[in-house]
Design an enzyme around this catalytic site. Structure first.
Site, PDB file in Angstrom:
ATOM      1  CB  SER A 151      -0.877   0.029   1.257  1.00 63.59           C
ATOM      2  OG  SER A 151      -1.511   1.288   1.396  1.00 63.59           O
ATOM      3  CE1 TYR A 161      -3.827  -1.795   5.176  1.00 56.68           C
ATOM      4  CE2 TYR A 161      -3.218   0.436   4.525  1.00 56.68           C
ATOM      5  CZ  TYR A 161      -3.644  -0.841   4.192  1.00 56.68           C
ATOM      6  OH  TYR A 161      -3.877  -1.165   2.878  1.00 56.68           O
TER       7      TYR A 161
HETATM    8  N1  LIG Z   1      -8.688  -0.090  -1.765  1.00 52.30           N
HETATM    9  C1  LIG Z   1      -7.588   0.606  -1.589  1.00 52.30           C
HETATM   10  O1  LIG Z   1      -7.558   1.824  -1.783  1.00 52.30           O
HETATM   11  C2  LIG Z   1      -6.307  -0.075  -1.172  1.00 52.30           C
HETATM   12  C3  LIG Z   1      -5.132   0.680  -1.168  1.00 52.30           C
HETATM   13  C4  LIG Z   1      -3.938   0.069  -0.824  1.00 52.30           C
HETATM   14  C5  LIG Z   1      -3.916  -1.279  -0.503  1.00 52.30           C
HETATM   15  N2  LIG Z   1      -5.069  -1.992  -0.478  1.00 52.30           N
HETATM   16  C6  LIG Z   1      -4.968  -3.426  -0.138  1.00 52.30           C
HETATM   17  O2  LIG Z   1      -5.542  -4.179  -1.174  1.00 52.30           O
HETATM   18  C7  LIG Z   1      -6.100  -5.381  -0.644  1.00 52.30           C
HETATM   19  C8  LIG Z   1      -7.543  -5.502  -1.073  1.00 52.30           C
HETATM   20  O3  LIG Z   1      -8.224  -4.297  -0.761  1.00 52.30           O
HETATM   21  P1  LIG Z   1      -9.790  -4.168  -1.023  1.00 52.30           P
HETATM   22  O4  LIG Z   1     -10.104  -2.721  -0.959  1.00 52.30           O
HETATM   23  O5  LIG Z   1     -10.167  -4.949  -2.198  1.00 52.30           O
HETATM   24  O6  LIG Z   1     -10.319  -4.884   0.330  1.00 52.30           O
HETATM   25  P2  LIG Z   1     -11.788  -5.404   0.725  1.00 52.30           P
HETATM   26  O7  LIG Z   1     -11.896  -5.218   2.196  1.00 52.30           O
HETATM   27  O8  LIG Z   1     -12.829  -4.817  -0.149  1.00 52.30           O
HETATM   28  O9  LIG Z   1     -11.717  -6.981   0.412  1.00 52.30           O
HETATM   29  C9  LIG Z   1     -10.832  -7.802   1.116  1.00 52.30           C
HETATM   30  C10 LIG Z   1     -11.266  -9.251   0.962  1.00 52.30           C
HETATM   31  O10 LIG Z   1     -10.348 -10.031   1.758  1.00 52.30           O
HETATM   32  C11 LIG Z   1     -11.108 -10.947   2.539  1.00 52.30           C
HETATM   33  N3  LIG Z   1     -10.348 -11.271   3.766  1.00 52.30           N
HETATM   34  C12 LIG Z   1     -10.162 -10.479   4.858  1.00 52.30           C
HETATM   35  N4  LIG Z   1      -9.454 -11.143   5.776  1.00 52.30           N
HETATM   36  C13 LIG Z   1      -9.166 -12.369   5.254  1.00 52.30           C
HETATM   37  C14 LIG Z   1      -8.462 -13.504   5.736  1.00 52.30           C
HETATM   38  N5  LIG Z   1      -7.938 -13.527   6.962  1.00 52.30           N
HETATM   39  N6  LIG Z   1      -8.362 -14.579   4.928  1.00 52.30           N
HETATM   40  C15 LIG Z   1      -8.932 -14.588   3.691  1.00 52.30           C
HETATM   41  N7  LIG Z   1      -9.625 -13.552   3.188  1.00 52.30           N
HETATM   42  C16 LIG Z   1      -9.740 -12.449   3.969  1.00 52.30           C
HETATM   43  C17 LIG Z   1     -12.412 -10.226   2.841  1.00 52.30           C
HETATM   44  O11 LIG Z   1     -13.447 -11.136   3.215  1.00 52.30           O
HETATM   45  C18 LIG Z   1     -12.674  -9.524   1.493  1.00 52.30           C
HETATM   46  O12 LIG Z   1     -13.375 -10.358   0.603  1.00 52.30           O
HETATM   47  C19 LIG Z   1      -5.867  -5.311   0.853  1.00 52.30           C
HETATM   48  O13 LIG Z   1      -4.682  -6.028   1.171  1.00 52.30           O
HETATM   49  C20 LIG Z   1      -5.691  -3.833   1.122  1.00 52.30           C
HETATM   50  O14 LIG Z   1      -4.935  -3.594   2.277  1.00 52.30           O
HETATM   51  C21 LIG Z   1      -6.258  -1.439  -0.804  1.00 52.30           C
END
Ligand SMILES: NC(=O)c1ccc[n+]([C@@H]2O[C@H](COP(=O)([O-])OP(=O)(O)OC[C@H]3O[C@@H](n4cnc5c(N)ncnc54)[C@H](O)[C@@H]3O)[C@@H](O)[C@H]2O)c1
Length: 256
Positions: A151, A161
């Site tokens: 991230s 985080y």
């Molecule tokens: N959306 C953003 O702006 C952003 C920015 C930087 C990084 N990220 C990273 O990208 C990744 C995905 O983000 P997103 O926005 O799609 O997240 P989200 O919360 O929409 O989806 C995450 C998914 O992971 C699943 N999950 C959570 N804990 C879990 C576990 N222990 N085992 C298996 N599955 C699990 C959840 O059920 C969900 O389906 C994450 O690692 C997040 O930190 C997101």
């Protein structure tokens, strides 16, 4: 270099995507399935994973969902055993599952040990656990590739985080070093502010405005921006690229 047709680029390959039930994981799954891969969607929310898998199958693709918590090494091992038995091996692993709600962006003293431990268990240990489980069954497969999701928050480390995502960058380098000899490339993507459903629902408007004001490219970040980076990193076009973290954030990080 001659490139295969997009629809066949990953034909016959197996791609495991953690957190495949929504957000980036869902978008990664749909895009790799559209390019011929059998996608394995591992999610702690089995209904979400199965919804995506069944929609991919209904559209003519190949997909399987697993109820799997990436922080539980026994569940992860059982999933990889089953995948290998049914599909023969793994070519691509996307370590995407992560906790990133607003609840993890408060000062560490407010979070408490249990919450901090769960954050590192999923974001850091989940990435390590899945990588260690996948490596033996990816070894030697042509084009084997792992992509971790870090991230932009890693750059400033303003919160726990951010620490967890800086650690993901470190795991990427160490894994690339340790698995390079087995023919497995390991890279990461560091998304900036990307409008997944979770971000839309949870991030206060003031924070959105503040982050967007620091981007060089002022528009909203979209899931497809991150999908394109993933497609590059797992492709043969990136066959000399390993141990890198690719920022996808509209220039957000130049201020750090
Ligand atoms: N959306 C953003 O702006 C952003 C920015 C930087 C990084 N990220 C990273 O990208 C990744 C995905 O983000 P997103 O926005 O799609 O997240 P989200 O919360 O929409 O989806 C995450 C998914 O992971 C699943 N999950 C959570 N804990 C879990 C576990 N222990 N085992 C298996 N599955 C699990 C959840 O059920 C969900 O389906 C994450 O690692 C997040 O930190 C997101």
């Amino acid at each position: 270099m001659e490139q295969p047709e997009p629809a066949h680029e990953h034909q016959g390959r197996v791609a495991v995507i953690t957190g495949g039930g929504r957000g980036f994981g869902e978008a990664f799954g749909r895009s790799l399935a559209a390019r011929g891969a059998h996608v394995v969607l591992a999610d702690i929310d089995p209904a979400a994973g199965e919804r995506v898998a069944s929609e991919i199958r209904a559209a003519g693709g190949e997909a399987t969902s697993y109820d799997c918590d990436v922080s539980d090494e026994h569940q992860v091992a059982a999933m990889f055993d089953d995948v290998v038995e049914r599909l023969g091996g793994v070519d691509i692993l996307i370590n995407n599952a992560g906790l990133h709600s607003q609840a993890f962006n408060e000062p560490m003293a407010n979070s408490g040990i249990d919450k901090l431990r769960s954050l590192f268990d999923v974001n850091l240990m989940g990435t390590i656990i899945c990588t260690l489980a996948a490596a033996p069954v990816m070894k030697g497969r042509p084009g084997a590739s792992i992509v971790n999701i870090s991230s932009a928050a890693a750059d400033g480390c303003q919160t726990a985080y951010g620490i967890s995502k800086l650690a993901v960058r470190g795991v990427t380098v160490t894994s690339a070093r340790e698995l390079g000899g087995d023919g497995i490339r390991v890279n990461a993507i560091a998304p900036g502010l990307i409008f997944t459903d979770t971000i839309r629902a949870e991030l206060p408007e003031a924070v959105v405005d503040m982050v967007k004001a620091t981007q060089v490219i002022g528009r909203d970040g979209e899931e497809q921006d991150v999908v394109e980076a993933m497609l590059f990193l797992v492709s043969d076009r990136a066959k000399f690229v390993t141990a890198e973290t690719l920022r996808v954030g509209g220039g957000l990080s130049i201020h750090v």
